[in-house]
Motif scaffolding. Structure first.
Motif, mmCIF file in Angstrom:
data_model
loop_
_atom_site.group_PDB
_atom_site.id
_atom_site.type_symbol
_atom_site.label_atom_id
_atom_site.label_comp_id
_atom_site.label_asym_id
_atom_site.label_seq_id
_atom_site.Cartn_x
_atom_site.Cartn_y
_atom_site.Cartn_z
ATOM 1 N N TRP A 1 0.840 -1.188 0.000
ATOM 2 C CA TRP A 1 0.000 0.000 0.000
ATOM 3 C C TRP A 1 0.876 1.239 0.000
ATOM 4 C CZ3 TRP A 1 -0.623 -4.325 2.948
ATOM 5 C CH2 TRP A 1 -1.734 -5.116 2.617
ATOM 6 N N GLN A 2 0.447 2.246 -0.731
ATOM 7 C CA GLN A 2 1.256 3.444 -0.922
ATOM 8 C C GLN A 2 0.514 4.683 -0.442
ATOM 9 O OE1 GLN A 2 2.000 4.351 -5.008
ATOM 10 N NE2 GLN A 2 3.430 6.005 -4.578
ATOM 11 N N VAL A 3 1.230 5.499 0.349
ATOM 12 C CA VAL A 3 0.758 6.844 0.650
ATOM 13 C C VAL A 3 1.352 7.745 -0.427
ATOM 14 C CG1 VAL A 3 0.739 8.732 2.305
ATOM 15 C CG2 VAL A 3 0.581 6.366 3.116
ATOM 16 N N GLU A 4 0.506 8.349 -1.189
ATOM 17 C CA GLU A 4 0.916 9.054 -2.411
ATOM 18 C C GLU A 4 1.705 10.328 -2.101
ATOM 19 O OE1 GLU A 4 0.880 9.474 -6.686
ATOM 20 O OE2 GLU A 4 0.461 7.814 -5.317
ATOM 21 N N VAL A 5 2.779 10.526 -2.856
ATOM 22 C CA VAL A 5 3.491 11.798 -2.944
ATOM 23 C C VAL A 5 3.545 12.118 -4.432
ATOM 24 C CG1 VAL A 5 5.702 12.985 -2.650
ATOM 25 C CG2 VAL A 5 4.838 11.479 -0.841
ATOM 26 N N ALA A 6 2.951 13.217 -4.844
ATOM 27 C CA ALA A 6 2.792 13.491 -6.271
ATOM 28 C C ALA A 6 2.658 15.000 -6.493
ATOM 29 C CB ALA A 6 1.551 12.766 -6.809
ATOM 30 N N PRO A 7 2.717 15.438 -7.752
ATOM 31 C CA PRO A 7 2.475 16.858 -8.027
ATOM 32 C C PRO A 7 1.078 17.275 -7.571
ATOM 33 C CG PRO A 7 3.486 15.781 -9.910
ATOM 34 C CD PRO A 7 3.115 14.694 -8.943
ATOM 35 N N LYS A 8 0.873 18.579 -7.496
ATOM 36 C CA LYS A 8 -0.409 19.135 -7.040
ATOM 37 C C LYS A 8 -1.553 18.606 -7.899
ATOM 38 C CE LYS A 8 -0.163 22.928 -4.948
ATOM 39 N NZ LYS A 8 0.032 24.350 -4.542
ATOM 40 N N ASN A 9 -2.705 18.437 -7.237
ATOM 41 C CA ASN A 9 -3.923 17.932 -7.866
ATOM 42 C C ASN A 9 -3.844 16.451 -8.213
ATOM 43 O OD1 ASN A 9 -5.199 20.535 -7.808
ATOM 44 N ND2 ASN A 9 -3.982 21.082 -9.624
ATOM 45 N N ARG A 10 -2.924 15.725 -7.536
ATOM 46 C CA ARG A 10 -2.812 14.286 -7.792
ATOM 47 C C ARG A 10 -2.762 13.488 -6.488
ATOM 48 N NH1 ARG A 10 1.477 13.567 -12.642
ATOM 49 N NH2 ARG A 10 0.992 11.362 -12.224
ATOM 50 N N ASP A 11 -3.478 13.997 -5.457
ATOM 51 C CA ASP A 11 -3.809 13.217 -4.252
ATOM 52 C C ASP A 11 -2.636 12.889 -3.346
ATOM 53 O OD1 ASP A 11 -6.818 12.457 -4.424
ATOM 54 O OD2 ASP A 11 -6.039 12.077 -6.446
ATOM 55 N N THR A 12 -1.716 13.828 -3.148
ATOM 56 C CA THR A 12 -0.682 13.601 -2.143
ATOM 57 C C THR A 12 -1.327 13.389 -0.776
ATOM 58 O OG1 THR A 12 1.035 14.830 -3.304
ATOM 59 C CG2 THR A 12 1.248 14.669 -0.920
ATOM 60 N N GLY A 13 -0.945 12.311 -0.118
ATOM 61 C CA GLY A 13 -1.553 11.936 1.155
ATOM 62 C C GLY A 13 -2.651 10.910 1.020
ATOM 63 N N GLY A 14 -3.070 10.631 -0.217
ATOM 64 C CA GLY A 14 -4.056 9.581 -0.439
ATOM 65 C C GLY A 14 -3.435 8.202 -0.300
ATOM 66 N N ILE A 15 -4.283 7.168 -0.278
ATOM 67 C CA ILE A 15 -3.831 5.794 -0.033
ATOM 68 C C ILE A 15 -4.193 4.934 -1.236
ATOM 69 C CG2 ILE A 15 -4.002 3.800 1.500
ATOM 70 C CD1 ILE A 15 -4.969 5.878 3.660
ATOM 71 N N TYR A 16 -3.195 4.245 -1.766
ATOM 72 C CA TYR A 16 -3.345 3.482 -3.008
ATOM 73 C C TYR A 16 -2.831 2.067 -2.801
ATOM 74 C CZ TYR A 16 -2.994 2.507 -8.059
ATOM 75 O OH TYR A 16 -3.137 1.984 -9.328
ATOM 76 N N GLU A 17 -3.532 1.073 -3.349
ATOM 77 C CA GLU A 17 -3.076 -0.318 -3.284
ATOM 78 C C GLU A 17 -2.468 -0.710 -4.615
ATOM 79 O OE1 GLU A 17 -5.261 -3.705 -1.254
ATOM 80 O OE2 GLU A 17 -5.585 -4.204 -3.372
ATOM 81 N N SER A 18 -1.186 -1.076 -4.591
ATOM 82 C CA SER A 18 -0.512 -1.489 -5.821
ATOM 83 C C SER A 18 -0.935 -2.904 -6.203
ATOM 84 C CB SER A 18 1.006 -1.440 -5.634
ATOM 85 O OG SER A 18 1.421 -2.371 -4.646
ATOM 86 N N TYR A 19 -1.058 -3.155 -7.489
ATOM 87 C CA TYR A 19 -1.363 -4.484 -8.018
ATOM 88 C C TYR A 19 -2.607 -5.077 -7.364
ATOM 89 C CZ TYR A 19 3.489 -3.677 -9.265
ATOM 90 O OH TYR A 19 4.649 -3.104 -9.723
ATOM 91 N N GLY A 20 -3.631 -4.249 -7.222
ATOM 92 C CA GLY A 20 -4.842 -4.744 -6.583
ATOM 93 C C GLY A 20 -6.017 -3.819 -6.839
ATOM 94 N N ARG A 21 -6.532 -3.212 -5.758
ATOM 95 C CA ARG A 21 -7.782 -2.457 -5.841
ATOM 96 C C ARG A 21 -7.609 -1.012 -6.272
ATOM 97 N NH1 ARG A 21 -9.636 -3.544 0.164
ATOM 98 N NH2 ARG A 21 -7.355 -3.390 0.427
ATOM 99 N N GLY A 22 -6.372 -0.549 -6.411
ATOM 100 C CA GLY A 22 -6.159 0.840 -6.809
ATOM 101 C C GLY A 22 -6.400 1.795 -5.660
ATOM 102 N N TRP A 23 -7.033 2.929 -5.940
ATOM 103 C CA TRP A 23 -7.253 3.940 -4.900
ATOM 104 C C TRP A 23 -8.207 3.431 -3.819
ATOM 105 C CZ3 TRP A 23 -4.359 7.929 -4.038
ATOM 106 C CH2 TRP A 23 -3.638 8.512 -5.086
#
Length: 422
Positions: A325-347
C-alpha cells in the motif's frame, strides 16, 4: 526390620513407576494457565492446524497415541502444517522424537502468501535432525538445534536423547532477542535484524530470498521432510511488544535501506535523494526490516516532477516490484496523502479537492503516517488527508519503501525519517 525396609523400597518404586506411567501429556498446569500459556495441540485432534497457504488440513499428518505425527510422506515442496493463529513475541516449548535418520523442524514467523510455495523462505527454523544416522553428510548449519543456515548452537552444551526417545526444545523470541533451548539448557542466543544478522542472510542460503526472516509475526510450522516425526506438549506463551523510537535515515549513507531497480538513490548534504535514471523506470528504496504498527514522520521536497510515494507494510516480489500500500506523494492535484493499493484495488482513499492546496511544491513538506491494526491515517503539513479501516491492510505486514515513478524527470529530496513503533 529388614523385610519391612525391603517392602517399603519396593512399594515406593512401584508408586514412582505408576506415577511416571500416568503422566498426562498435552495439558497445562494451573500455574501455566495463570502465566498465560496455551496449548497448540490438544492430544486428540489436529484442531488449530492447517496446510501452509491453505484453509484446511490435507497434508500427511495424523494423531497417534497423543502425539502429532508426520507420516514421513512429505518432501522439500510439501508436508508443511501451520497454526491457524499468528504469534509475534513468544516462548514456545515442545517435545519431539524422530525416526532413525529423521529430519524435521519447527519454524516460526512464517508468512502465508501465494507468492511463496514453501514456508522456509519466510520463517526461521529450529532444525530437528538425527545427526548420527542421517544418510548424507551435513553442513554445520544443517545440524540439530541450529537457526537453519544462520546461527550455530554450542555443541558442548547439547545433551541429546537418541532417535525414538523424547527430547524437549524451546524457542524464545522477545522483540528480536532469540534463544534456542534443548532439554533444559540454552544452546544458542542471538539478536535478529542486526547488521550481523543481515550479513548472514545476504551471503548464504537466503541471499535470493529477500523476505526471509523479516516478518515480525507469523504462524508456527511443523515440517514433514520425508521421515516420521512425533510432537507433543506443544505450548506457547505470548510476550509483550516493546515500543521504540527509530531514526530510519542517518544523514550520511543508505545504511538500513536496500535499492531495487536501476533508478538513482543517493545522499548529498545530509539529504536523501531519489532521482530518475537513464532507464526512466520504477525504482524503490526499501527498509531492510519490517515495520507494522507505527507512526512515521518524514519531510520531502519536490525539486522536479514529484511523482513518488511512501509504501507501507510492503514486500519485494521477484524483479523490481513492491507489493503493498502506498501513501501518495505526487504533483499538485494528484492526491498527495491519499492511499493506493498497488497491483490490486487501486485507490482506497483519495483526498478532497479543497485539500490539494496544502501541498507546497518546491518547498519542504511534512508527511505523517499512522498505522495500527487495520486503521491507517495520513497528514500533510499538519492537516489530515485520509484515513480508513481495511481488513486487507490489517492482515498485511512488511517494509517501508520510497518510490520513483516511471517516466523520468523525477527528483525528490527527503529528510528527518522518525518512526515510533506502536
Amino acid at each position: 526390620m529388614k523385610k519391612n525396609t525391603l517392602f517399603n523400597l519396593l512399594l515406593c518404586s512401584s508408586v514412582l513407576l505408576l506415577s511416571a506411567s500416568c503422566v498426562k501429556h498435552n495439558t497445562l498446569s494451573p500455574d501455566e494457565i495463570a502465566e498465560g500459556w496455551e496449548l497448540l495441540f490438544d492430544g486428540e485432534t489436529l484442531n488449530g492446524w492447517k496446510d501452509y497457504n491453505g484453509t484446511t488440513l490435507t497434508q500427511p499428518w495424523h494423531v497417534v497415541d497423543g502425539c502429532i505425527q508426520a507420516k514421513g510422506e512429505g518432501s522439500d515442496a510439501s508436508g508443511y502444517i501451520v497454526t491457524e493463529k499468528q504469534y509475534e513475541n513468544f516462548e514456545i516449548s515442545w517435545d519431539w522424537k524422530l525416526s532413525k535418520g529423521g529430519n524435521s523442524g519447527m519454524l516460526y514467523h512464517v508468512v502465508e502468501r501465494p507468492q511463496y510455495a514453501v514456508p522456509y523462505v519466510t520463517g526461521p527454523e529450529y532444525q530437528l535432525i538425527d545427526e548420527p544416522n542421517f544418510p548424507q553428510e551435513l553442513e554445520e548449519w544443517q545440524k540439530l538445534g541450529v537457526d537453519y543456515a544462520m546461527y550455530l548452537p554450542d555443541k558442548s552444551l547439547m545433551k541429546v536423547n537418541p532417535y525414538g526417545k523424547w527430547n524437549n526444545s524451546r524457542i524464545v523470541f522477545d522483540n528480536g532477542h532469540v534463544e534456542h533451548w534443548l532439554n533444559g539448557v540454552k544452546i544458542l542466543e542471538f539478536e535478529a535484524w542486526t547488521d550481523d544478522w543481515h550479513a548472514r542472510k545476504n551471503s548464504g542460503k537466503w541471499e535470493n530470498a529477500p523476505e526471509y526472516g523479516l516478518a515480525t509475526k507469523g504462524v508456527f510450522c511443523l515440517q514433514d521432510h520425508g521421515d516420521p516425526a512425533s510432537f507433543r506438549n506443544i505450548k506457547v506463551k505470548e510476550l509483550p511488544r516493546k515500543t521504540k523510537q527509530i531514526s530510519l535515515f542517518n544523514g550520511t549513507d543508505l545504511q538500513g535501506w536496500e535499492i531495487y531497480g536501476t533508478e538513482l538513490w543517493y545522499v548529498k548534504d545530509g539529504l536523501l535523494y531519489c532521482e530518475s535514471g537513464p532507464d526512466k523506470a520504477y525504482g524503490y528504496l526499501a527498509t531492510r526490516n519490517y515495520y507494522n504498527d507505527y507512526e512515521l514522520s518524514v519531510e520531502f521536497k519536490q525539486e522536479s516532477d514529484g511523482n513518488s510515494g511512501v509504501f507501507i507494510r510492503s514486500f519485494i516480489e521477484e524483479g523490481v516490484r513492491v507489493n503493498g500500500w502506498q501513501v501518495e506523494v505526487a504533483p499538485k492535484n494528484r492526491d498527495t496523502g491519499g492511499i493506493y493499493e498497488s497491483y490490486g484495488r487501486g485507490w482506497l482513499a483519495r483526498i478532497p479537492d479543497e485539500k490539494e492546496t496544502i501541498l507546497k511544491e518546491g518547498e519542504w513538506n511534512t508527511l505523517r503516517i499512522q498505522i495500527q491494526g487495520d486503521h491507517i491515517a495520513t497528514w500533510l503539513n499538519g492537516q489530515e488527508m485520509a484515513h480508513l479501516h481495511d481488513t486487507k491492510i490489517g492482515a498485511g505486514q512488511g517494509r517501508i519503501a520510497l518510490q520513483i515513478h516511471d517516466g523520468g524527470g523525477i527528483k525528490v529530496a527527503w529528510r528527518n525519517f522518525q518512526l515510533k513503533t506502536l
